[in-house]
Design an enzyme around this catalytic site. Structure first.
Site, mmCIF file in Angstrom:
data_model
loop_
_atom_site.group_PDB
_atom_site.id
_atom_site.type_symbol
_atom_site.label_atom_id
_atom_site.label_comp_id
_atom_site.label_asym_id
_atom_site.label_seq_id
_atom_site.Cartn_x
_atom_site.Cartn_y
_atom_site.Cartn_z
ATOM 1 N N HIS A 144 5.218 -46.050 7.118
ATOM 2 C CA HIS A 144 6.544 -46.171 6.513
ATOM 3 C C HIS A 144 6.456 -45.653 5.085
ATOM 4 C CE1 HIS A 144 4.213 -49.878 5.830
ATOM 5 N NE2 HIS A 144 4.634 -49.720 4.585
ATOM 6 N N ASP B 48 -3.228 -47.839 6.551
ATOM 7 C CA ASP B 48 -2.350 -49.003 6.622
ATOM 8 C C ASP B 48 -1.569 -49.024 7.945
ATOM 9 O OD1 ASP B 48 -1.218 -51.301 5.211
ATOM 10 O OD2 ASP B 48 0.658 -50.166 5.244
ATOM 11 N N GLU C 273 -6.508 -50.029 9.693
ATOM 12 C CA GLU C 273 -6.101 -51.432 9.674
ATOM 13 C C GLU C 273 -5.608 -51.797 11.062
ATOM 14 O OE1 GLU C 273 -3.063 -54.704 7.672
ATOM 15 O OE2 GLU C 273 -2.473 -52.619 7.807
ATOM 16 N N HIS D 227 -6.210 -58.685 0.616
ATOM 17 C CA HIS D 227 -4.927 -58.924 -0.058
ATOM 18 C C HIS D 227 -3.893 -59.516 0.898
ATOM 19 C CE1 HIS D 227 -4.551 -55.192 2.034
ATOM 20 N NE2 HIS D 227 -3.267 -55.135 1.789
ATOM 21 N N ASP D 228 -4.204 -59.515 2.184
ATOM 22 C CA ASP D 228 -3.264 -60.020 3.181
ATOM 23 C C ASP D 228 -3.609 -61.419 3.687
ATOM 24 O OD1 ASP D 228 -1.416 -57.946 3.304
ATOM 25 O OD2 ASP D 228 -2.646 -56.770 4.685
ATOM 26 N N ASP E 122 -0.692 -64.423 0.331
ATOM 27 C CA ASP E 122 0.108 -63.503 -0.478
ATOM 28 C C ASP E 122 1.365 -64.209 -0.971
ATOM 29 O OD1 ASP E 122 1.775 -61.463 -1.356
ATOM 30 O OD2 ASP E 122 2.033 -60.577 0.631
ATOM 31 N N ARG F 180 -3.590 -62.587 -4.860
ATOM 32 C CA ARG F 180 -3.603 -61.346 -5.633
ATOM 33 C C ARG F 180 -3.611 -61.610 -7.137
ATOM 34 N NH1 ARG F 180 0.925 -58.074 -1.844
ATOM 35 N NH2 ARG F 180 -0.298 -58.250 0.089
#
Ligand SMILES: [Ca+2]
Ligand SMILES: [Ca+2]
Lengths: 515, 515
Positions: free
Chosen positions: A240, A321, A350, A416-417, A461, A465
């Site tokens: 995206h 991603d 990912e 980060h997820d 999240d 972070r």
């Protein structure tokens, strides 16, 4: 005959290790009454089998035991069948059509021809790699001049939209720290121009986000990193784009008349950003329109992006991603493009679940290894698995992919997820140390999430972070010392490079495995 | 928990049937204590599962039972997990990380996004297709003028080099016979210019062998066949060429200086046809040099060949010789080329063993189904399998590939590479009739080898390649009548189009299955 054997002449049961060698893996259901498995083999076009090899027991999965044999194939053409010796010393013969009364009746398995272009090769350097994931907005603020106005304090608790001021210059200034830590591979989450703090909503694939710096900053960072033996991998967000990506804005403005209309998946004749009548990442995330990578122009555009940063800034690969929502057709072309531009570049997808379709040599080198993380958390944090159960699950995952992919996995305790490992462990250090020890000693590339090595905490999240802690009082120096030692062992001990992990003992409180 | 369940979110366990539907298959080891399996599912990005479906029992393999559910996926993104009800009514939860204590603890399986370009589509017409394989040199001599001098008599016993005089005109003249027989698809073994009688040693990929006729003959044959609703598929021999293929001759003449040197795999600086210092089909078959399809020129050349005959003569697809010794990279480009030129063209690979790597939508539609032939022979001819064992093996094969491939298999009882079925049966007609009945009623495209329908006999190559019997006294008219009736049923009965085969009873002398 109550022995249940599983084998196919396809990955992950059989695959080329190199142009003249094949790995064969047999699964035997427990409770097995198997004393030995021998593989009889020879050239496909010979009338008989010319060689025989005893298969090695290689681990115990949840239901099955694994046996492995690596077979030399000088002519590239292999036929083979298995001789299974039961506990009663009787021999049973197993071929592609199942059990047979003797070897001549067993229909052979075939590796018809090891084609050079199909052999799965990964960069040689993965075997010594230890990776470090950086969320650039939060690692270090090296250039306050480009920190946006309204930035919060560095150590403020992060919010979905907070800006802390991290940048490429900051990372570059902290290379001494990373070199001292011992890592040799940096994975940066996105750095191209985007609207958010995480930059997963790209608005310009050919520019560095001005909040992070310039192309020269990236070039300098990569060059300095290379001088220290550290490689740099960027995040490719191709599934995206961001809302302000020019083609999407053009489609908003001109509706069906836009020459970019078919770059997206839009229902109706114009874009309605209220009802979100277009496909997005996840569900109706209006600021992340899904790209139509099957459109030849979009495909070409993104392949150009992939090539551009490799050649312009000498980066060492890509982390992909949402890789599993993009088609295999694109990823095959992507791999061709990347490996042509830089043959030893790394490609990591990912994919959070079983990734075999992407890990056969034509697409990715490895993936973010979230299933391993699940196993580690279930063992050390959630208490859902015993060491024996952990060993069985990890063994099953070990044989779920070709060996090349196993060498290239991004093994991780968090990202980060996810929540940070220290937070998952309720703040306790012992489970973190154990998890780090596992991370650094199992097959695959250990990947540290920035700050985990000093015990940073952070929930899901955006809390995971936070600004990297650079003040002594906020750092767990004991943990850091242990992690540094583990990294040093990992990067220098030949036994930890490649190869299998075999669990020898798994008892309450004890897990012993050999590499 | 002694239930052993197998599932992966990849083929052949899970795959898209179309752009918004997925088939899920679960294997349960016997003796199972499973009363019911339900799949809980929903959009990948929803927090919970929104739907549930009871899986249908779909067959019994050698070790495992199969359960199937077809799931609608309106958003193209699926997550799912299984609820297994044991005999004691207890529910057990199964996700990607194995068993869990409840649904919320089960790590979901994912079909992350059904990408249009990855969906496996095969020509719609395969469901009504019945194929007929012709070895052109032996089917009918329609043009004696082009029969080479020194040809033997039509009904002479064939030798490795005998010429009988068959040609394209002969096939064209016999279309009435084929139409009357009821078949609607002809597969011709090679017809391009070549040195041997079988023409698998191509010397010119752009010319019809003069012994068989001209391009106009092929155009006429195809046009007349199309008028009768019969499609025509040719044999693509790309793995190797013939000795007199001009590029190979050039390499013989000019050694390393030849611009075609790298079209082949040659050791040393010149070709030695005595020691055969180059790779060939099989082992040192000097007259069939192996082609280097990874060379860009060779690749382009063969893709041009593939496109040429589709557009020049309107053929309906390709059967791919020695398909498993050519790399996947080439076959993917081949599929793109063929389907672009003629979207409903058929692609059938010659692969004798497990073909899953070629049957995922990016390469072949189906393969020559030799494993089914093995099962049928073991049941009806060799007496090695009981009906129950036959059912178990066939069921396992049925679930070894995606449903699309199952619809497109070339199911066969014999070919130019095997003994004829009548000969395998020791001349008896009953096993042949039973075999034909199986062939015409199981999933996939039934493919008759020319003459098998009239009971022709013939041992292994070259004996299986006898001149087609056109004299009444040599034809088994009772068998022919039965085969015609079976073909008629096959091509008109909707229940036999697509779908699964489910064995309901398998007892000594009895096999009952539903479609
Ligand atoms: Ca800054
Ligand atoms: Ca003739």
């Amino acid at each position: 005959m109550d022995i249940c054997l599983q084998h196919e002449s396809n990955p992950p049961f059989a695959y080329a290790l190199e142009q003249k060698a094949v790995r064969l893996i047999v699964k035997v259901l427990r409770p097995g009454s198997v004393r030995q498995i021998r593989v009889h083999y020879g050239d496909k076009y010979e009338t008989s089998y010319t060689d025989v090899l005893i298969m090695q027991w290689a681990g115990r999965g949840v239901h099955f035991d694994y046996f492995v044999a690596d077979v030399r194939v000088p002519t590239r053409r292999l036929k083979y069948a298995f001789e299974v010796t039961a506990e009663d010393e009787a021999s049973h013969w197993f071929g592609e059509m199942g059990w047979a009364r003797d070897l001549s009746e067993a229909v052979p398995f075939y590796i018809p021809y090891i084609c050079p272009r199909d052999v799965f090769t990964v960069p040689e350097w993965v075997d010594q790699a230890v990776a470090y994931q950086i969320f650039p907005e939060r690692f270090a603020n090296g250039n306050p001049c480009i920190t946006p106005e309204g930035a919060c304090d560095w150590y403020d608790s992060p919010t979905p939209t907070s800006i802390h001021g991290g940048d490429l210059a900051g990372i570059r200034q902290r290379l001494d720290y990373l070199q001292d830590l011992g890592i040799n591979l940096i994975y940066l989450t996105p750095i191209f121009r985007a609207g958010s703090n995480h930059k997963y909503d790209t608005t310009d694939y050919f520019e560095i986000d001005p909040q992070f710096g310039t192309k020269d900053d990236l070039r300098g960072l990569v060059a300095d990193a290379h001088d220290r033996g550290i490689r740099v991998v960027l995040d490719a967000v191709f599934n995206h784009c961001g809302y302000f990506f020019r083609p999407f804005q053009d489609a908003i403005r001109h509706g069906r008349q836009s020459r970019y209309w078919h770059w997206f998946f839009i229902e109706g004749d114009e874009i309605d950003t209220e009802t979100v009548n277009y496909e997005t990442f996840a569900t109706k995330l209006r600021y992340m329109p899904k790209l139509n990578l099957a459109h030849p122009e979009v495909e070409r555009y993104m392949l150009t992006v992939a090539e551009y940063w490799l050649s312009e800034c000498d980066i060492d690969g890509w982390r992909l991603d949402v890789a599993n929502e993009i088609d295999h057709v694109f990823w095959r072309k992507f791999r061709e493009t990347v490996k042509r531009a830089k043959p030893d570049a790394l490609i990591i997808g990912e994919v959070w679940h079983n990734s075999l379709p992407w890990l056969q040599g034509d697409q990715f080198d490895g993936v973010m290894n979230y299933p391993l993380r699940e196993c580690i958390l279930d063992l050390l944090v959630r208490g859902r698995l015993s060491t024996a159960e952990f060993a069985e699950r990890v063994t099953d995952w070990q044989f779920a992919y070709p060996a090349q992919a196993q060498r290239s996995m991004f093994n991780l305790l968090g990202s980060h997820d996810t929540e940070r490992i220290r937070t998952m462990a309720g703040g306790m250090v012992a489970p973190v140390v154990q998890a780090m020890a596992l991370l650094m000693t199992v097959p695959g590339i250990p990947m540290l999430y920035y700050g985990d090595e000093i015990g940073m905490e952070g929930g899901a999240d955006p809390l995971c972070r936070g600004g990297m802690m650079w003040e002594d009082e906020g750092r767990d120096k004991d943990l850091l010392a242990i992690v540094k030692r583990l990294i040093a062992i990992r990067t220098t001990e030949p036994a930890l490079a490649g190869g299998l992990m075999m669990v020898e003992r798994a008892e309450p409180g004890l897990l012993r495995y050999v590499r």
